[in-house]
Design a protein around this motif. Structure first.
Motif, short mmCIF file in Angstrom:
data_model
loop_
_atom_site.label_atom_id
_atom_site.label_comp_id
_atom_site.label_asym_id
_atom_site.label_seq_id
_atom_site.Cartn_x
_atom_site.Cartn_y
_atom_site.Cartn_z
N GLY A 131 -1.03 -5.34 8.85
CA GLY A 131 -1.67 -4.05 9.04
C GLY A 131 -0.81 -3.15 9.90
N LEU B 191 0.83 -8.97 1.84
CA LEU B 191 0.21 -7.66 1.66
C LEU B 191 0.50 -6.79 2.88
CD1 LEU B 191 -1.90 -5.70 0.27
CD2 LEU B 191 -3.63 -6.87 1.64
N SER C 123 -9.80 0.03 3.66
CA SER C 123 -9.96 0.06 2.21
C SER C 123 -11.19 0.87 1.82
CB SER C 123 -10.08 -1.37 1.66
OG SER C 123 -10.25 -1.34 0.27
N THR D 172 -0.56 -3.06 4.43
CA THR D 172 -1.50 -1.95 4.25
C THR D 172 -1.68 -1.19 5.56
OG1 THR D 172 -3.72 -1.37 3.44
CG2 THR D 172 -3.54 -3.39 4.75
N LYS D 173 -2.28 0.00 5.46
CA LYS D 173 -2.46 0.81 6.68
C LYS D 173 -3.92 1.13 6.94
CE LYS D 173 -0.54 4.72 9.23
NZ LYS D 173 -1.77 5.19 9.87
N ASP E 71 0.86 -1.18 0.00
CA ASP E 71 0.00 0.00 0.00
C ASP E 71 0.90 1.24 0.00
OD1 ASP E 71 -1.64 2.12 0.70
OD2 ASP E 71 -2.52 1.14 2.44
N SER F 211 -2.30 2.18 -4.76
CA SER F 211 -3.07 3.20 -4.03
C SER F 211 -4.42 3.23 -4.73
CB SER F 211 -2.34 4.55 -4.04
OG SER F 211 -1.92 4.90 -5.34
N SER G 226 -0.52 4.43 -0.41
CA SER G 226 -1.50 5.52 -0.38
C SER G 226 -1.02 6.63 0.56
CB SER G 226 -2.85 4.99 0.10
OG SER G 226 -2.77 4.56 1.45
N ILE H 171 -0.33 5.73 4.25
CA ILE H 171 0.99 5.19 4.60
C ILE H 171 1.98 6.32 4.78
CG2 ILE H 171 2.98 3.96 3.62
CD1 ILE H 171 1.11 2.00 4.75
N THR I 9 -7.80 -1.35 -1.81
CA THR I 9 -7.22 -2.67 -1.62
C THR I 9 -7.92 -3.73 -2.46
OG1 THR I 9 -6.63 -2.03 0.65
CG2 THR I 9 -6.55 -4.38 0.12
N THR J 292 -6.87 4.46 -0.98
CA THR J 292 -6.55 3.09 -0.54
C THR J 292 -7.58 2.13 -1.13
OG1 THR J 292 -5.73 4.02 1.54
CG2 THR J 292 -6.03 1.64 1.46
N TYR K 140 -3.69 -0.59 12.07
CA TYR K 140 -4.98 -0.88 11.42
C TYR K 140 -6.02 -1.08 12.52
CZ TYR K 140 -7.38 -2.23 7.11
OH TYR K 140 -8.19 -2.26 6.01
#
Length: 268
Positions: free
Chosen positions: A144, A116, A122, A118-119, A15, A54, A17, A20, A88, A86, A147
């Motif tokens: 995460g 994966l 989604s 991500t922060k 991720d 993103s 975006s 992040i 996802t 974001t 997250y």
């Protein structure tokens, strides 16, 4: 080090975006360097690909783009940050359609792993795309970063959650999960390798009892969740076989009719 794993296809999905952020993005890349270092990377060994997303996902490099660990690490260090929304779910769909393909360097009968990172939450639906990936035989690990809704991470990841879902409070805690993550990825690869060997042995048994050629008469699936992946091809091959048999039967049928007509003509 995952020294007892010799072959696998691993794709990292990052991720990038605005959630992040540029500094966190660089820290994630640094963490992934350490993940890569745990494997014996090579074109005939463990291949590493990378997708960045993103709003619009992009393949930064394919599974067969690099042949050495140093090349992969150099690319990670030079990976640019983009920013954006974001999405996802869109990234998972893009990844499924483009990463684990022969044209992208993926190999048949090789363990397939996705990691994966991500922060934020989604901004699109991701449960169905994640399920499609898992149904295709890809084992999903999800990390995460701060997250809040861990349930979403569990919707993406493979089971069990204890070995496939990681949620760290902030970027500085990534190193705390490194050993556990690499060990669990290594175990997943070995499980897939064992299943691939089992299916291969079953293939040989099936080939003994089916008609030829094997390519159109033998279908071996890992479980019933993947049966739809062969249904279309199997149906077409059955139709082709029926047509071939009809072609063989037709001359015999014509001969039978001809004989009957002659028999009728000879009657007084």
């Amino acid at each position: 080090m995952c020294t007892d794993v010799t072959v696998a296809d691993i794709v990292m999905v990052i991720d990038d975006s605005w959630r992040i952020g540029r500094l966190n993005f660089k820290a994630i890349c640094k963490f992934l360097e350490k993940v890569v270092n745990a494997f014996d990377v090579g074109i005939d060994k463990v291949r590493i690909g990378l997708v960045k997303y993103s709003g619009d996902p992009k393949i930064e490099w394919h599974l067969n783009s690099y042949t050495t660990k140093d090349e992969v690490i150099t690319s990670l260090r030079n990976l640019p940050f983009k920013g954006g929304a974001t999405m996802t779910g869109r990234a998972l769909t893009f990844f499924r359609e483009n990463s684990f393909r022969l044209q992208s360097g993926s190999r048949g009968n090789v363990s397939k792993i996705a990691i994966l990172v991500t922060k934020g939450k989604s901004q699109d639906e991701m449960a169905v795309p994640a399920q499609s990936l898992r149904d295709a035989g890809v084992e999903l690990f999800v990390i995460g970063v701060a997250y809040i809704n861990e349930t979403e991470l569990k919707l993406i990841a493979s089971k069990p959650d204890e070995t496939h879902v990681y949620n760290v409070p902030d970027i500085s805690f990534l190193n705390d999960i490194l050993d556990g993550l690499t060990s669990n990825v290594c175990d997943a690869i070995k499980r897939q390798e064992e299943e691939i060997r089992r299916v291969k042995n079953a293939d040989e048994e099936l080939k003994v009892i089916t008609s030829k050629p094997d390519e159109t008469h033998v279908y071996n699936i890992t479980d019933f969740s993947t049966i739809n992946t062969v249904t279309e091809g199997q149906t077409c091959n059955v139709i082709d076989t029926v047509k071939q048999q009809e072609e063989k039967i037709r001359p015999l049928e014509q001969m039978r009719i001809f004989c009957l007509k002659n028999a009728d003509a000879e009657e007084p």
